[in-house]
Design an enzyme around this catalytic site. Structure first.
Site, mmCIF file in Angstrom:
data_model
loop_
_atom_site.group_PDB
_atom_site.id
_atom_site.type_symbol
_atom_site.label_atom_id
_atom_site.label_comp_id
_atom_site.label_asym_id
_atom_site.label_seq_id
_atom_site.Cartn_x
_atom_site.Cartn_y
_atom_site.Cartn_z
ATOM 1 N N TYR A 97 0.853 -1.190 0.000
ATOM 2 C CA TYR A 97 0.000 0.000 0.000
ATOM 3 C C TYR A 97 0.892 1.244 0.000
ATOM 4 O O TYR A 97 2.099 1.162 0.253
ATOM 5 C CB TYR A 97 -0.902 0.014 1.242
ATOM 6 N N ILE A 119 11.187 -14.195 -7.582
ATOM 7 C CA ILE A 119 10.615 -13.220 -8.515
ATOM 8 C C ILE A 119 11.746 -12.374 -9.082
ATOM 9 O O ILE A 119 12.453 -11.689 -8.335
ATOM 10 C CB ILE A 119 9.556 -12.340 -7.824
ATOM 11 N N TYR A 162 4.770 -6.288 7.239
ATOM 12 C CA TYR A 162 5.230 -5.907 8.569
ATOM 13 C C TYR A 162 5.314 -7.172 9.418
ATOM 14 O O TYR A 162 4.681 -7.298 10.462
ATOM 15 C CB TYR A 162 4.277 -4.904 9.211
#
Length: 544
Positions: A191, A242, A484
């Site tokens: 975000y 990735i 987190y």
């Protein structure tokens, strides 16, 4: 971005050979020299790749390891270091490193930016190879198609700056801190300042270049939609490596407005924050607001107060912002003196670090050595779905007064675009109905480590503060943010009941079960693992 491929039939044979070997070798039967020999034997360019393999005997080993350890609490003599640090520059080198790691029985940790709250990407209690993607940060911005390819080692600040060099009317809705690596950021959902307008960063991922446990390079088409879903919020390091992301860019105005205002309890802070909870998540999608909350002394006295720093980004002019706030949130009393107009890339500087202003050269975003300073803290996260009543806020302030002013609480407003997504759209489930995310931390400033008596008292305060918050945050499950990561939530994964204690908090039940099913297909032997990776069970999760 050009696609890499295996360059010969011999290399394909090597992959098949390694797959058949699996990780059957015991780490106690091999040495670092065996690993280097393996790399040199099977690399297309053994001279180059051997220079990218560091062992503890290399003079630069410690400095390379430390360089992206962003939490100083881990830079201690007792923190387990890698047996080997690998810093590849291309995809075929990553393949070789993966295959030698498997063959010789090491575990693998993958580091992009190093913003890892629990050090899972650069530390382990077993012998391991750290794959550091620091040299893989190529960026290709295409303004015409409004897309970009970004390698996983790229920092967000580097990406923002690269976009700004091509256009000031496109951007990417990523995170606040410029030194976060895009590989881990997007694989956890991600975000940022545009979350209310455009949702998560992972919502804008269009394609991925990925190496699976067998060394195959896959893209969205060849990996399938299930794995593509999992990698956008389920944690990439549980499934493979990735390499790069193709993302869609979003339109932004040429000029945006940033505002900041401090409010204390003596300035009606409790009432203002109480109102913030009701209005900020429902305001215009063009407005993002966050609040940094901490205790401090009043002047030269020994009396404490709570200070709240309200910060916002509005995708428009100051005039429009003031009109909006005057109508919906007059209690905050934002006037022109608290506002500044700037470009979107300048806002990333200003909101990304207190050391920067709008006059700071934007090239600083791409300066790895000059941007940001490592922190030294313990963190926890929560999501608030119902406004905390004033009596609850007063309990929170009282608990904060019990600490030694080393805490900080950051609330980050959601709503807007996030309300338009189902919990299962991506693995990241903290969507519709979330008013704001809460990040809580204590720092270890003036302490030699996080294990001194003073540091341990601060950690204990944070855990007790978590208990005070329990009635006011999300429930069943009490939600937490994967990026987190918090090992206090639990690390066991022998059974679903054990793993669900922490897994359902990150992903909720439906998403967690789906991630386990995908993991069983793509990495059935659980090679890609760490203390909170997606587990593999002996029986189907549907039977649990």
């Amino acid at each position: 971005m050009k696609k890499s491929r295996l360059t010969s039939f011999v290399y394909i044979f090597i992959i098949l050979y390694f797959v058949s070997c699996g990780s059957s070798s015991s780490i106690f039967d091999v040495s670092i020299e065996d690993f280097i020999s393996c790399i040199q034997s099977y690399s297309n360019n053994d001279t180059t790749i051997s220079q990218l393999i560091l062992t503890p005997t290399n003079t630069s080993f410690e400095s390379v390891w430390v360089a992206r350890v962003n939490n100083l609490k881990f830079i201690q003599p007792t923190t387990p270091r890698p047996s080997i640090i690998a810093t590849p520059t291309d995809e075929t080198q990553v393949q070789t490193i993966l295959l030698c790691t498997r063959k010789l029985g090491y575990e693998l940790r993958i580091r992009s930016g190093g913003h890892d709250f629990e050090g899972l990407s650069f530390s382990a209690v077993v012998p391991f190879v750290m794959l550091d993607l620091v040299n893989m940060r190529h960026i290709d911005v295409n303004v015409t198609s409004m897309t970009a390819w970004v390698q996983s080692g790229t920092l967000l600040g580097e990406f923002y700056y690269a976009i700004s060099q091509k256009t000031n009317t496109l951007y990417f809705p990523a995170g606040i801190c410029p030194t976060v690596g895009i590989g881990g950021y997007l694989s956890g959902g991600g975000y940022g300042n545009l979350v209310r307008k455009y949702g998560l960063g992972a919502d804008h991922a269009l394609d991925i270049r990925f190496i699976d446990v067998n060394g195959n390079i896959l893209d969205r088409k060849t990996m399938g939609e299930d794995l593509f879903w999992a990698l956008r919020g389920g944690g990439g390091s549980s499934f493979g490596i990735i390499l790069a992301w193709k993302v869609g860019l979003v339109p932004v105005p040429e000029i945006v407005t940033v505002f900041r205002k401090n409010v204390t309890l003596e300035q009606n802070g409790t009432d203002i924050f109480h109102k913030y909870q009701y209005v900020a998540p429902r305001m215009d999608h063009d407005l993002m607001m966050r609040v940094q909350i901490f205790s401090e002394l009043i002047g030269n006295t020994t009396t404490k107060t709570i200070r709240m720093l309200f910060e916002g980004l509005y995708l428009g002019s100051t005039d429009k912002l003031l009109s909006l706030l005057d109508e919906l949130f007059p209690e905050l009393n934002i006037t022109r003196v608290f506002c500044e107009e700037m470009t979107m890339v300048q806002s990333s500087l200003v909101l990304g670090s207190p050391a920067f202003t709008s006059s700071t050269p934007t090239a600083m975003l791409a300066n790895r050595t000059g941007i940001g300073k490592p922190w030294n803290s313990k963190y926890k996260s929560d999501y608030v779905r119902t406004p905390i009543p004033k009596r609850g806020l007063r309990k929170i302030w009282k608990k904060m007064f019990e600490n030694d002013m080393t805490e900080i609480i950051i609330t980050y407003t959601f709503g807007g675009k996030m309300n338009q997504y189902a919990d299962t759209a991506l693995p990241y489930p903290h969507r519709a109905g979330v008013l704001y995310q809460m990040l809580k931390s204590v720092g270890f400033m003036n302490q030699t480590s996080d294990t001194t008596p003073v540091s341990l008292r601060r950690i204990e305060w944070l855990r007790n503060f978590d208990k005070v918050l329990e009635p006011y945050v999300s429930k069943n499950p009490r939600e937490a943010y994967l990026n987190y990561n918090d090992l206090d939530l639990g690390v066991g994964s022998d059974t679903y009941a054990e793993a669900s204690v922490w897994g359902e908090r990150y992903w909720k039940r439906a998403n967690f079960k789906r991630l386990i099913q995908i993991k069983a297909r793509v990495d059935p032997d659980n090679f890609f693992r760490h203390p909170q990776s997606i587990p593999v069970f002996s029986k189907s999760v549907s039977d649990m």
